[in-house]
Design an enzyme around this catalytic site. Structure first.
Site, PDB file in Angstrom:
ATOM      1  N   HIS A 185       0.816  -1.201   0.000  1.00 37.35           N
ATOM      2  CA  HIS A 185       0.000   0.000   0.000  1.00 37.35           C
ATOM      3  C   HIS A 185       0.856   1.259   0.000  1.00 37.35           C
ATOM      4  O   HIS A 185       2.058   1.212   0.266  1.00 37.35           O
ATOM      5  CB  HIS A 185      -0.964   0.006   1.208  1.00 37.35           C
ATOM      6  CG  HIS A 185      -0.294   0.041   2.537  1.00 37.35           C
ATOM      7  ND1 HIS A 185      -0.148  -1.059   3.350  1.00 37.35           N
ATOM      8  CD2 HIS A 185       0.290   1.068   3.213  1.00 37.35           C
ATOM      9  CE1 HIS A 185       0.481  -0.720   4.453  1.00 37.35           C
ATOM     10  NE2 HIS A 185       0.772   0.565   4.398  1.00 37.35           N
TER      11      HIS A 185
HETATM   12  P1  TYD Z   1      -2.106  -4.190   7.635  1.00 35.80           P
HETATM   13  O1  TYD Z   1      -2.247  -2.765   7.206  1.00 35.80           O
HETATM   14  O2  TYD Z   1      -2.757  -5.222   6.804  1.00 35.80           O
HETATM   15  O3  TYD Z   1      -0.571  -4.539   7.737  1.00 35.80           O
HETATM   16  P2  TYD Z   1       0.524  -4.510   6.566  1.00 35.80           P
HETATM   17  O4  TYD Z   1       0.303  -3.246   5.794  1.00 35.80           O
HETATM   18  O5  TYD Z   1       1.838  -4.528   7.273  1.00 35.80           O
HETATM   19  O6  TYD Z   1       0.352  -5.702   5.723  1.00 35.80           O
HETATM   20  O7  TYD Z   1      -2.583  -4.274   9.138  1.00 35.80           O
HETATM   21  C1  TYD Z   1      -3.019  -5.479   9.728  1.00 35.80           C
HETATM   22  C2  TYD Z   1      -4.248  -5.206  10.565  1.00 35.80           C
HETATM   23  O8  TYD Z   1      -3.947  -4.315  11.649  1.00 35.80           O
HETATM   24  C3  TYD Z   1      -5.370  -4.580   9.769  1.00 35.80           C
HETATM   25  O9  TYD Z   1      -6.580  -5.181  10.193  1.00 35.80           O
HETATM   26  C4  TYD Z   1      -5.381  -3.125  10.206  1.00 35.80           C
HETATM   27  C5  TYD Z   1      -4.822  -3.195  11.611  1.00 35.80           C
HETATM   28  N1  TYD Z   1      -4.059  -2.000  11.997  1.00 35.80           N
HETATM   29  C6  TYD Z   1      -4.568  -1.156  12.972  1.00 35.80           C
HETATM   30  O10 TYD Z   1      -5.676  -1.358  13.510  1.00 35.80           O
HETATM   31  N2  TYD Z   1      -3.847  -0.063  13.333  1.00 35.80           N
HETATM   32  C7  TYD Z   1      -2.654   0.205  12.780  1.00 35.80           C
HETATM   33  O11 TYD Z   1      -2.002   1.214  13.156  1.00 35.80           O
HETATM   34  C8  TYD Z   1      -2.134  -0.676  11.773  1.00 35.80           C
HETATM   35  C9  TYD Z   1      -0.805  -0.408  11.124  1.00 35.80           C
HETATM   36  C10 TYD Z   1      -2.877  -1.768  11.418  1.00 35.80           C
END
Ligand code: TYD
Length: 140
Positions: free
Chosen positions: A57
């Site tokens: 992303h």
């Molecule tokens: P995600 O964005 O999928 O992680 P990555 O980009 O590293 O693959 O995040 C995993 C889960 O955690 C998703 O359900 C969103 C949640 N999350 C939060 O609630 N707060 C946060 O600050 C972050 C980074 C993720």
């Protein structure tokens, strides 16, 4: 800190001073000092399973600094104009991600703890998770 005084190298990497003595090492991150934004959120990624690639992303607004405080991982960066692969394998190196840096993290060592500091609170709407949308927003 004046934001202009903060400099990163070609790969968006910058050094974090080690304040070591004979007891061991210590490193400090401070908003607007060695981190070029007010830190509103900190999270860390650890225990990442073998072969996992995550991230995929960019953001509308959020700036981030990544530090591999233990172990190592690689980061694929794409700002629509240039793609780069960066190795994070030191607790005294930071990687600055601007909102328009599409990023994917991979090759996590089993002991990797990837610390992430962000300029914004978590908001799902700030994420651009579709690569075509990313190109539409930031391409040209
Ligand atoms: P995600 O964005 O999928 O992680 P990555 O980009 O590293 O693959 O995040 C995993 C889960 O955690 C998703 O359900 C969103 C949640 N999350 C939060 O609630 N707060 C946060 O600050 C972050 C980074 C993720």
């Amino acid at each position: 800190m004046n934001n202009n005084a903060f400099s990163v190298n070609e790969s968006h990497l910058f050094d974090i001073q080690e304040l070591g003595d004979n007891r061991g090492a210590l490193a400090v991150v401070e908003s607007m000092k060695n981190i070029p934004f007010d830190i509103k959120r900190v999270f860390y990624i650890y225990g990442t399973a073998k072969g996992i690639r995550r991230g995929f992303h960019a953001h509308h607004k959020t700036r981030q600094v990544l530090i591999s405080v233990c172990g190592s991982c690689k980061v694929h960066l794409d700002n629509t104009k240039r793609k780069k692969e960066v190795l994070l394998d030191s607790p005294s190196v930071g990687l600055l991600l601007e909102p328009n840096d599409w990023h994917e993290m991979y090759d996590f060592s089993p002991d990797c703890v990837l610390l992430v500091m962000a300029s914004e609170l978590y908001q799902a709407e700030d994420y651009i998770r579709d690569y075509d949308q990313f190109i539409e927003v930031y391409g040209l």
